[in-house]
Design an enzyme around this catalytic site. Structure first.
Site, PDB file in Angstrom:
ATOM      1  N   TRP A 126       0.873  -1.185   0.000  1.00  0.00           N
ATOM      2  CA  TRP A 126       0.000   0.000   0.000  1.00  0.00           C
ATOM      3  C   TRP A 126       0.910   1.235   0.000  1.00  0.00           C
ATOM      4  O   TRP A 126       1.785   1.359   0.877  1.00  0.00           O
ATOM      5  CB  TRP A 126      -0.863  -0.044   1.262  1.00  0.00           C
ATOM      6  CG  TRP A 126      -1.859   1.056   1.397  1.00  0.00           C
ATOM      7  CD1 TRP A 126      -2.714   1.522   0.443  1.00  0.00           C
ATOM      8  CD2 TRP A 126      -2.122   1.813   2.598  1.00  0.00           C
ATOM      9  NE1 TRP A 126      -3.500   2.512   0.971  1.00  0.00           N
ATOM     10  CE2 TRP A 126      -3.157   2.719   2.286  1.00  0.00           C
ATOM     11  CE3 TRP A 126      -1.600   1.811   3.894  1.00  0.00           C
ATOM     12  CZ2 TRP A 126      -3.669   3.616   3.216  1.00  0.00           C
ATOM     13  CZ3 TRP A 126      -2.112   2.700   4.813  1.00  0.00           C
ATOM     14  CH2 TRP A 126      -3.133   3.589   4.475  1.00  0.00           C
ATOM     15  N   ASP A 207      -0.783  -5.991   9.005  1.00  0.00           N
ATOM     16  CA  ASP A 207      -1.774  -4.981   8.635  1.00  0.00           C
ATOM     17  C   ASP A 207      -3.042  -5.735   8.227  1.00  0.00           C
ATOM     18  O   ASP A 207      -3.079  -6.406   7.199  1.00  0.00           O
ATOM     19  CB  ASP A 207      -1.239  -4.144   7.467  1.00  0.00           C
ATOM     20  CG  ASP A 207      -2.210  -3.033   7.069  1.00  0.00           C
ATOM     21  OD1 ASP A 207      -3.350  -3.016   7.591  1.00  0.00           O
ATOM     22  OD2 ASP A 207      -1.835  -2.183   6.235  1.00  0.00           O
ATOM     23  N   ALA A 209      -6.563  -5.025   7.313  1.00  0.00           N
ATOM     24  CA  ALA A 209      -7.527  -3.967   6.980  1.00  0.00           C
ATOM     25  C   ALA A 209      -8.760  -4.509   6.264  1.00  0.00           C
ATOM     26  O   ALA A 209      -9.712  -3.767   6.044  1.00  0.00           O
ATOM     27  CB  ALA A 209      -6.854  -2.908   6.105  1.00  0.00           C
ATOM     28  N   LYS A 242     -13.422  -1.054   6.438  1.00  0.00           N
ATOM     29  CA  LYS A 242     -14.032  -1.800   5.341  1.00  0.00           C
ATOM     30  C   LYS A 242     -15.069  -2.791   5.848  1.00  0.00           C
ATOM     31  O   LYS A 242     -16.176  -2.841   5.335  1.00  0.00           O
ATOM     32  CB  LYS A 242     -12.953  -2.551   4.546  1.00  0.00           C
ATOM     33  CG  LYS A 242     -11.631  -1.838   4.403  1.00  0.00           C
ATOM     34  CD  LYS A 242     -11.669  -0.734   3.410  1.00  0.00           C
ATOM     35  CE  LYS A 242     -10.424  -0.086   3.121  1.00  0.00           C
ATOM     36  NZ  LYS A 242      -9.594   0.818   3.133  1.00  0.00           N
TER      37      LYS A 242
HETATM   38  C1  LMR Z   1      -6.974   2.112  -0.562  1.00  0.00           C
HETATM   39  O1  LMR Z   1      -5.906   1.487  -0.594  1.00  0.00           O
HETATM   40  O2  LMR Z   1      -7.559   2.491  -1.578  1.00  0.00           O
HETATM   41  C2  LMR Z   1      -7.621   2.397   0.759  1.00  0.00           C
HETATM   42  O3  LMR Z   1      -6.901   1.807   1.784  1.00  0.00           O
HETATM   43  C3  LMR Z   1      -7.888   3.831   0.962  1.00  0.00           C
HETATM   44  C4  LMR Z   1      -6.655   4.627   1.226  1.00  0.00           C
HETATM   45  O4  LMR Z   1      -6.641   5.326   2.233  1.00  0.00           O
HETATM   46  O5  LMR Z   1      -5.700   4.573   0.443  1.00  0.00           O
END
Ligand code: LMR
Length: 393
Positions: A126, A207, A209, A242
């Protein structure tokens, strides 16, 4: 003073939201930011969340401060959902400002404990993981993760790279539904990763999420549970954005499993201290929604059922897209879409092809070709499939 500031590059994911809004074309398709949308394109408030908010409104008598760590009921209900069996004598936890806040606090905690800490992150990960670490000045290194040819996990590469992490380093793992690739570890592979970390003494930061968005609430936590059962020290950053659909409430939890009760108490004190330094008290409303749902049998059952509907909708879209692409391409090279789990899949398109999708077909996805499956519906899947083939992907 303010004129001394340098312009910050906009966040690549969040930037897409604005670009999409500004696009006036009919039939535009948003596969950018990771937000669930139902077949009507709406991100709904879940039934149990509405009911819990109603109950809170009726019964709450004060908005006075909670504790620095947040409400104990929330922390213990969420820890049980994640770990199933909670080793209370080893667990420190604090409510945080969303999952991002939990990640940030975890990294702060690691640095407090070990000023020389290095963080190992998956390649890719991410983007905000990297951005936060750069901002903090934390040294990090990437471990191989995504096999571009198979669109699966390069497990041999991952193992070799993770083995380089030393005692006191952090290895950041995605608990399930890897963001951005959609390619995930099997439980056997989690066990192998646990063994490597056991040997080196590097500490996993999981993590988590997207619990409930992949193979189910329990199945998605299995890797985390395995790690938590085997290793003496584990950090877990969880998000309720989420799976409870409460994105804007900023509801997260940082958990630290310590070797013993004395270390647990040190961690608990340090985590509360970090909350105080960064924002004092964590937000309460989302946390209270979550604990109201998780501690009430009927609300919990209804929430879990709706979450299953969400998960199955995404799985159906994955299957439909993979099938359409098989038909159009006359090959099985897109079958990985059906095997990936969670909201995202990395398509493996070039930045130019991603740009073509935007320009020619008004289809928005992140530049690394991450697409949000939940941004699709039964009618838009064939449009995307056609556009993918037309763009030469
Ligand atoms: C994403 O990866 O799209 C989500 O986790 C939202 C974000 O904050 O980036």
């Amino acid at each position: 003073m303010l004129s001394n500031l340098t312009a910050q590059a906009p966040d690549k994911i969040l930037m897409l939201i604005e670009e999409f809004k500004a696009d006036t074309r009919q039939g535009k398709i948003d596969l950018g930011v990771g937000v669930y949308k139902d077949p009507q394109g709406v991100t709904p408030v879940m039934r149990a969340v509405k009911a819990a908010e109603h109950r809170i409104w009726e019964t709450q008598t004060t908005k006075a401060y909670t504790g620095l760590a947040g409400e104990a009921e929330y922390r213990s209900a969420l820890a049980s959902m994640i770990l199933s069996e909670v080793p209370a004598d080893r667990l420190a936890s604090v409510a945080t400002v969303g999952g991002t806040g939990a990640i940030r606090q975890a990294l702060e905690l690691a640095r407090l404990a070990n000023p020389d800490v290095r963080v190992f992150v998956s390649d890719p990960t991410w983007p905000n993981h990297l951005s936060i670490m750069k901002f903090m000045g934390l040294p990090f290194t990437e471990y191989r993760y995504f096999d571009a040819a198979t669109r699966g996990v390069d497990f041999e590469g991952m193992k070799a790279d993770i083995a380089q992490a030393a005692k006191g380093d952090i290895v950041l793992l995605h608990g399930c539904c890897h963001n951005p690739t959609g390619a995930n570890l099997t439980l056997d592979q989690w066990a192998e990763i646990a063994a490597i970390l056991e040997t080196s003494g590097a500490i996993p930061l999981v993590d988590l999420a997207y619990q409930g968005f992949g193979d189910g609430l329990d199945a998605d936590a299995e890797g985390t549970r395995l790690i938590a059962a085997r290793l003496p020290e584990v950090l877990i950053a969880a998000s309720c954005s989420k799976n409870f659909g409460i994105y804007r409430e900023r509801t997260g939890l940082l958990m630290a499993l310590a070797e013993n009760t004395a270390a647990r108490d040190l961690a608990q004190g340090s985590m509360a201290y970090l909350n105080r330094q960064n924002y004092s008290f964590p937000p309460d409303h989302g946390a209270r929604i979550v604990s109201t749902i998780l501690t009430d049998e009927a609300l919990r059952a209804d929430w879990a059922a709706e979450l299953e509907e969400v998960r199955n909708t995404m799985l159906g879209l994955r299957d439909q897209l993979a099938t359409d692409l098989r038909d159009l391409s006359g090959s099985d090279r897109f079958d990985f879409i059906a095997h990936h789990r969670g909201m995202f899949s990395r398509l493996g398109a070039t930045p130019e092809q991603v740009a073509t999708l935007k320009t020619d077909a008004a289809i928005y996805m992140v530049g690394d070709s991450r697409l949000n499956i939940a941004g699709l519906n039964r009618d838009t899947v064939p449009i995307l499939a056609r556009a993918i083939i037309d763009a030469g992907i």
